[in-house]
Design an enzyme around this catalytic site. Structure first.
Site, PDB file in Angstrom:
ATOM      1  N   CYS A  48       0.818  -1.213   0.000  1.00 49.97           N
ATOM      2  CA  CYS A  48       0.000   0.000   0.000  1.00 49.97           C
ATOM      3  C   CYS A  48       0.853   1.265   0.000  1.00 49.97           C
ATOM      4  O   CYS A  48       0.451   2.285  -0.549  1.00 49.97           O
ATOM      5  CB  CYS A  48      -0.899   0.011   1.233  1.00 49.97           C
ATOM      6  N   ASN A  49       2.009   1.194   0.606  1.00 51.58           N
ATOM      7  CA  ASN A  49       2.797   2.409   0.803  1.00 51.58           C
ATOM      8  C   ASN A  49       4.219   2.338   0.262  1.00 51.58           C
ATOM      9  O   ASN A  49       5.018   3.229   0.558  1.00 51.58           O
ATOM     10  CB  ASN A  49       2.852   2.746   2.301  1.00 51.58           C
ATOM     11  N   HIS A  94      17.466  -3.716   5.294  1.00 59.01           N
ATOM     12  CA  HIS A  94      16.235  -3.012   4.911  1.00 59.01           C
ATOM     13  C   HIS A  94      15.113  -4.018   4.650  1.00 59.01           C
ATOM     14  O   HIS A  94      13.978  -3.816   5.094  1.00 59.01           O
ATOM     15  CB  HIS A  94      16.492  -2.169   3.666  1.00 59.01           C
ATOM     16  N   GLU A 109       2.281  -3.384  11.383  1.00 57.55           N
ATOM     17  CA  GLU A 109       1.121  -3.749  10.561  1.00 57.55           C
ATOM     18  C   GLU A 109       1.277  -5.183  10.041  1.00 57.55           C
ATOM     19  O   GLU A 109       2.272  -5.532   9.400  1.00 57.55           O
ATOM     20  CB  GLU A 109       0.983  -2.783   9.383  1.00 57.55           C
ATOM     21  N   ALA A 110       0.280  -6.021  10.316  1.00 51.02           N
ATOM     22  CA  ALA A 110       0.389  -7.452  10.021  1.00 51.02           C
ATOM     23  C   ALA A 110       0.286  -7.769   8.533  1.00 51.02           C
ATOM     24  O   ALA A 110       0.785  -8.807   8.082  1.00 51.02           O
ATOM     25  CB  ALA A 110      -0.695  -8.205  10.786  1.00 51.02           C
ATOM     26  N   GLN A 111      -0.332  -6.893   7.747  1.00 50.58           N
ATOM     27  CA  GLN A 111      -0.567  -7.174   6.337  1.00 50.58           C
ATOM     28  C   GLN A 111       0.715  -7.224   5.506  1.00 50.58           C
ATOM     29  O   GLN A 111       0.779  -7.905   4.493  1.00 50.58           O
ATOM     30  CB  GLN A 111      -1.482  -6.106   5.738  1.00 50.58           C
ATOM     31  N   GLN A 115       1.961  -9.374   1.967  1.00 50.76           N
ATOM     32  CA  GLN A 115       2.218  -8.708   0.692  1.00 50.76           C
ATOM     33  C   GLN A 115       3.612  -9.053   0.164  1.00 50.76           C
ATOM     34  O   GLN A 115       3.813  -9.194  -1.044  1.00 50.76           O
ATOM     35  CB  GLN A 115       2.050  -7.197   0.867  1.00 50.76           C
ATOM     36  N   GLY A 184     -13.066   5.356  -4.047  1.00 49.02           N
ATOM     37  CA  GLY A 184     -12.369   4.219  -4.636  1.00 49.02           C
ATOM     38  C   GLY A 184     -13.033   2.923  -4.229  1.00 49.02           C
ATOM     39  O   GLY A 184     -13.939   2.903  -3.375  1.00 49.02           O
ATOM     40  N   ALA A 185     -12.594   1.832  -4.858  1.00 52.70           N
ATOM     41  CA  ALA A 185     -13.188   0.527  -4.543  1.00 52.70           C
ATOM     42  C   ALA A 185     -12.131  -0.573  -4.604  1.00 52.70           C
ATOM     43  O   ALA A 185     -12.420  -1.713  -4.937  1.00 52.70           O
ATOM     44  CB  ALA A 185     -14.328   0.223  -5.513  1.00 52.70           C
ATOM     45  N   GLU A 187      -8.587  -2.677  -2.898  1.00 50.54           N
ATOM     46  CA  GLU A 187      -8.389  -3.591  -1.773  1.00 50.54           C
ATOM     47  C   GLU A 187      -8.420  -2.873  -0.428  1.00 50.54           C
ATOM     48  O   GLU A 187      -9.052  -3.334   0.525  1.00 50.54           O
ATOM     49  CB  GLU A 187      -7.046  -4.308  -1.958  1.00 50.54           C
TER      50      GLU A 187
END
Length: 227
Positions: A48-49, A94, A109-111, A115, A184-185, A187
Protein backbone atom coordinates in the site's frame (compact mmCIF):
# COMPACT_ATOMS: atom_id res chain seq x y z
CA UNK A 1 26.19 -11.95 -6.68
CA UNK A 2 25.45 -8.39 -5.58
CA UNK A 3 22.20 -7.51 -3.78
CA UNK A 4 20.55 -4.20 -4.68
CA UNK A 5 17.26 -2.66 -3.52
CA UNK A 6 15.75 0.33 -5.35
CA UNK A 7 12.41 1.80 -4.40
CA UNK A 8 10.21 4.52 -3.04
CA UNK A 9 7.79 4.61 -0.13
CA UNK A 10 5.52 6.82 1.97
CA UNK A 11 8.72 8.24 3.48
CA UNK A 12 10.06 9.53 0.16
CA UNK A 13 7.29 9.83 -2.44
CA UNK A 14 3.77 11.32 -2.62
CA UNK A 15 0.77 9.05 -3.16
CA UNK A 16 0.26 10.12 -6.79
CA UNK A 17 3.73 8.80 -7.69
CA UNK A 18 3.35 5.56 -5.70
CA UNK A 19 0.01 4.87 -7.38
CA UNK A 20 1.61 4.77 -10.83
CA UNK A 21 3.91 1.98 -9.68
CA UNK A 22 1.31 -0.06 -7.76
CA UNK A 23 1.03 -2.80 -10.38
CA UNK A 24 -1.35 -5.74 -10.44
CA UNK A 25 0.23 -9.18 -10.12
CA UNK A 26 -0.20 -9.73 -13.88
CA UNK A 27 1.70 -6.55 -14.72
CA UNK A 28 4.33 -7.34 -12.10
CA UNK A 29 4.98 -10.64 -13.85
CA UNK A 30 5.38 -8.82 -17.18
CA UNK A 31 7.89 -6.36 -15.70
CA UNK A 32 9.81 -9.12 -13.93
CA UNK A 33 10.11 -11.11 -17.14
CA UNK A 34 11.62 -8.07 -18.85
CA UNK A 35 14.13 -7.47 -16.06
CA UNK A 36 15.10 -11.06 -15.21
CA UNK A 37 17.73 -12.20 -17.67
CA UNK A 38 19.82 -15.06 -16.30
CA UNK A 39 21.77 -14.88 -14.06
CA UNK A 40 19.96 -11.72 -12.86
CA UNK A 41 17.24 -12.42 -10.26
CA UNK A 42 14.47 -9.86 -9.65
CA UNK A 43 11.66 -9.44 -7.14
CA UNK A 44 9.08 -6.63 -7.17
CA UNK A 45 7.53 -5.74 -3.80
CA UNK A 46 4.35 -3.67 -4.09
CA UNK A 47 2.42 -2.77 -0.93
CA UNK A 48 0.00 0.00 0.00
CA UNK A 49 2.80 2.41 0.80
CA UNK A 50 5.90 1.23 -1.08
CA UNK A 51 7.26 -0.16 -4.32
CA UNK A 52 10.68 -1.81 -4.23
CA UNK A 53 12.75 -3.78 -6.72
CA UNK A 54 15.24 -6.31 -5.32
CA UNK A 55 18.02 -7.46 -7.64
CA UNK A 56 20.66 -10.15 -7.31
CA UNK A 57 23.20 -9.93 -10.10
CA UNK A 58 26.92 -10.38 -10.86
CA UNK A 59 27.01 -6.74 -12.00
CA UNK A 60 24.73 -4.70 -9.76
CA UNK A 61 25.23 -1.48 -11.72
CA UNK A 62 23.97 -2.90 -15.02
CA UNK A 63 20.95 -4.56 -13.38
CA UNK A 64 20.26 -1.36 -11.44
CA UNK A 65 20.21 0.80 -14.58
CA UNK A 66 17.69 -1.48 -16.27
CA UNK A 67 15.47 -1.44 -13.18
CA UNK A 68 15.65 2.38 -12.92
CA UNK A 69 14.66 2.68 -16.59
CA UNK A 70 11.65 0.43 -15.94
CA UNK A 71 10.61 2.50 -12.91
CA UNK A 72 10.97 5.66 -15.00
CA UNK A 73 8.85 4.22 -17.81
CA UNK A 74 6.09 3.27 -15.37
CA UNK A 75 6.23 6.19 -12.95
CA UNK A 76 7.54 9.02 -15.10
CA UNK A 77 10.49 11.34 -14.52
CA UNK A 78 9.02 12.38 -11.17
CA UNK A 79 9.48 8.85 -9.82
CA UNK A 80 13.26 9.15 -10.19
CA UNK A 81 13.31 12.13 -7.81
CA UNK A 82 11.98 9.99 -4.96
CA UNK A 83 14.02 6.80 -5.32
CA UNK A 84 16.23 5.40 -2.57
CA UNK A 85 18.80 2.66 -2.93
CA UNK A 86 20.43 0.08 -0.67
CA UNK A 87 23.25 -2.32 -1.53
CA UNK A 88 24.70 -5.46 0.00
CA UNK A 89 24.21 -5.78 3.74
CA UNK A 90 22.26 -2.51 3.90
CA UNK A 91 19.74 -3.94 1.39
CA UNK A 92 19.39 -7.10 3.46
CA UNK A 93 18.81 -5.17 6.70
CA UNK A 94 16.23 -3.01 4.91
CA UNK A 95 14.41 -6.13 3.67
CA UNK A 96 14.31 -7.51 7.22
CA UNK A 97 12.86 -4.21 8.47
CA UNK A 98 10.20 -4.18 5.73
CA UNK A 99 9.13 -7.80 6.29
CA UNK A 100 9.00 -7.23 10.06
CA UNK A 101 6.79 -4.11 9.64
CA UNK A 102 9.43 -1.90 11.24
CA UNK A 103 9.38 0.42 8.21
CA UNK A 104 5.58 0.55 7.81
CA UNK A 105 3.39 3.62 8.15
CA UNK A 106 1.62 1.75 10.95
CA UNK A 107 4.36 0.10 13.03
CA UNK A 108 3.84 -3.65 13.25
CA UNK A 109 1.12 -3.75 10.56
CA UNK A 110 0.39 -7.45 10.02
CA UNK A 111 -0.57 -7.17 6.34
CA UNK A 112 2.92 -6.33 5.09
CA UNK A 113 4.35 -9.83 5.50
CA UNK A 114 1.55 -11.30 3.39
CA UNK A 115 2.22 -8.71 0.69
CA UNK A 116 5.93 -9.58 0.65
CA UNK A 117 5.02 -13.28 0.33
CA UNK A 118 2.75 -12.37 -2.60
CA UNK A 119 5.77 -10.71 -4.23
CA UNK A 120 7.76 -13.93 -3.90
CA UNK A 121 4.96 -15.92 -5.55
CA UNK A 122 4.74 -13.40 -8.43
CA UNK A 123 8.51 -13.67 -8.97
CA UNK A 124 8.24 -17.46 -9.03
CA UNK A 125 5.44 -17.25 -11.60
CA UNK A 126 7.57 -14.95 -13.76
CA UNK A 127 10.60 -17.23 -13.50
CA UNK A 128 12.54 -14.31 -11.97
CA UNK A 129 13.20 -15.84 -8.54
CA UNK A 130 16.53 -17.63 -8.28
CA UNK A 131 18.27 -19.37 -5.40
CA UNK A 132 19.83 -16.23 -3.92
CA UNK A 133 16.71 -14.07 -3.62
CA UNK A 134 14.58 -17.02 -2.59
CA UNK A 135 16.93 -17.80 0.31
CA UNK A 136 17.11 -14.14 1.36
CA UNK A 137 13.35 -13.67 1.36
CA UNK A 138 12.73 -16.96 3.18
CA UNK A 139 15.18 -15.70 5.79
CA UNK A 140 13.26 -12.41 6.00
CA UNK A 141 10.08 -14.37 6.81
CA UNK A 142 11.93 -16.14 9.63
CA UNK A 143 13.23 -12.81 10.93
CA UNK A 144 9.71 -11.32 10.85
CA UNK A 145 8.40 -14.28 12.85
CA UNK A 146 11.24 -13.96 15.33
CA UNK A 147 10.54 -10.23 15.78
CA UNK A 148 6.88 -10.92 16.55
CA UNK A 149 7.76 -13.78 18.89
CA UNK A 150 10.50 -12.07 20.89
CA UNK A 151 9.03 -8.54 21.07
CA UNK A 152 5.63 -6.99 21.74
CA UNK A 153 5.37 -5.33 18.32
CA UNK A 154 2.37 -7.49 17.44
CA UNK A 155 0.56 -6.96 20.74
CA UNK A 156 -1.00 -3.65 19.73
CA UNK A 157 -0.36 -3.55 15.97
CA UNK A 158 -3.27 -2.69 13.71
CA UNK A 159 -3.86 -2.27 10.00
CA UNK A 160 -4.29 1.08 8.26
CA UNK A 161 -8.02 0.36 8.00
CA UNK A 162 -8.32 -0.39 11.72
CA UNK A 163 -6.30 2.73 12.49
CA UNK A 164 -8.81 4.79 10.48
CA UNK A 165 -11.70 3.35 12.50
CA UNK A 166 -9.88 4.06 15.76
CA UNK A 167 -9.18 7.66 14.73
CA UNK A 168 -12.79 8.16 13.64
CA UNK A 169 -13.90 6.84 17.02
CA UNK A 170 -11.80 9.53 18.69
CA UNK A 171 -13.15 12.31 16.46
CA UNK A 172 -16.83 11.38 16.57
CA UNK A 173 -18.80 10.64 19.71
CA UNK A 174 -20.97 7.92 18.14
CA UNK A 175 -20.05 6.14 14.89
CA UNK A 176 -23.62 4.86 14.52
CA UNK A 177 -24.70 8.46 13.86
CA UNK A 178 -22.28 9.25 11.03
CA UNK A 179 -22.32 8.68 7.28
CA UNK A 180 -19.09 7.56 5.61
CA UNK A 181 -17.92 8.17 2.04
CA UNK A 182 -15.27 5.85 0.60
CA UNK A 183 -13.42 7.15 -2.46
CA UNK A 184 -12.37 4.22 -4.64
CA UNK A 185 -13.19 0.53 -4.54
CA UNK A 186 -9.80 -1.16 -4.30
CA UNK A 187 -8.39 -3.59 -1.77
CA UNK A 188 -7.69 -1.01 0.95
CA UNK A 189 -11.14 0.59 0.58
CA UNK A 190 -12.75 -2.85 0.81
CA UNK A 191 -10.81 -3.54 4.00
CA UNK A 192 -11.67 -0.12 5.44
CA UNK A 193 -15.36 -0.56 4.57
CA UNK A 194 -15.34 -3.96 6.31
CA UNK A 195 -13.97 -2.40 9.51
CA UNK A 196 -16.34 0.57 9.44
CA UNK A 197 -19.41 -1.55 8.59
CA UNK A 198 -18.78 -3.54 11.77
CA UNK A 199 -19.46 -0.31 13.72
CA UNK A 200 -22.95 0.00 12.15
CA UNK A 201 -22.66 3.58 10.84
CA UNK A 202 -25.73 5.52 9.77
CA UNK A 203 -24.77 5.14 6.12
CA UNK A 204 -22.04 4.10 3.71
CA UNK A 205 -21.39 5.40 0.20
CA UNK A 206 -18.86 4.26 -2.39
CA UNK A 207 -17.63 6.74 -5.03
CA UNK A 208 -15.64 5.10 -7.81
CA UNK A 209 -14.59 5.80 -11.38
CA UNK A 210 -15.99 2.43 -12.49
CA UNK A 211 -19.60 2.40 -11.33
CA UNK A 212 -19.97 -1.37 -11.70
CA UNK A 213 -17.10 -2.08 -9.32
CA UNK A 214 -18.45 0.49 -6.88
CA UNK A 215 -21.92 -1.08 -7.02
CA UNK A 216 -20.51 -4.50 -6.21
CA UNK A 217 -18.79 -3.21 -3.08
CA UNK A 218 -21.72 -1.01 -2.04
CA UNK A 219 -24.14 -3.94 -2.34
CA UNK A 220 -21.95 -6.03 -0.08
CA UNK A 221 -22.21 -3.46 2.71
CA UNK A 222 -25.73 -2.19 2.04
CA UNK A 223 -24.45 1.20 0.93
CA UNK A 224 -25.00 3.72 -1.84
CA UNK A 225 -22.86 4.14 -4.95
CA UNK A 226 -21.94 7.24 -6.96
CA UNK A 227 -19.52 8.25 -9.66
Amino acid sequence: MELVCIGLSHRTAPLVVRERLALSETRQVEVLQRLAQSPVEVLWVSTCNRVEVYLSAPDGLVARERAVMELQALGGEEALEHLYEHRGEAALIHLFRVASSLDSMVLGEAQILGQVKDAVRAAETAGALGTTLNQLFQRSFAVAKEVRTSTEIGAHSISMAAAAVRLAGQLFEDLTEIRILFVGAGEMIELAATHFAAKNPKGLAIANRTLERGEKLATRFGGEVMR
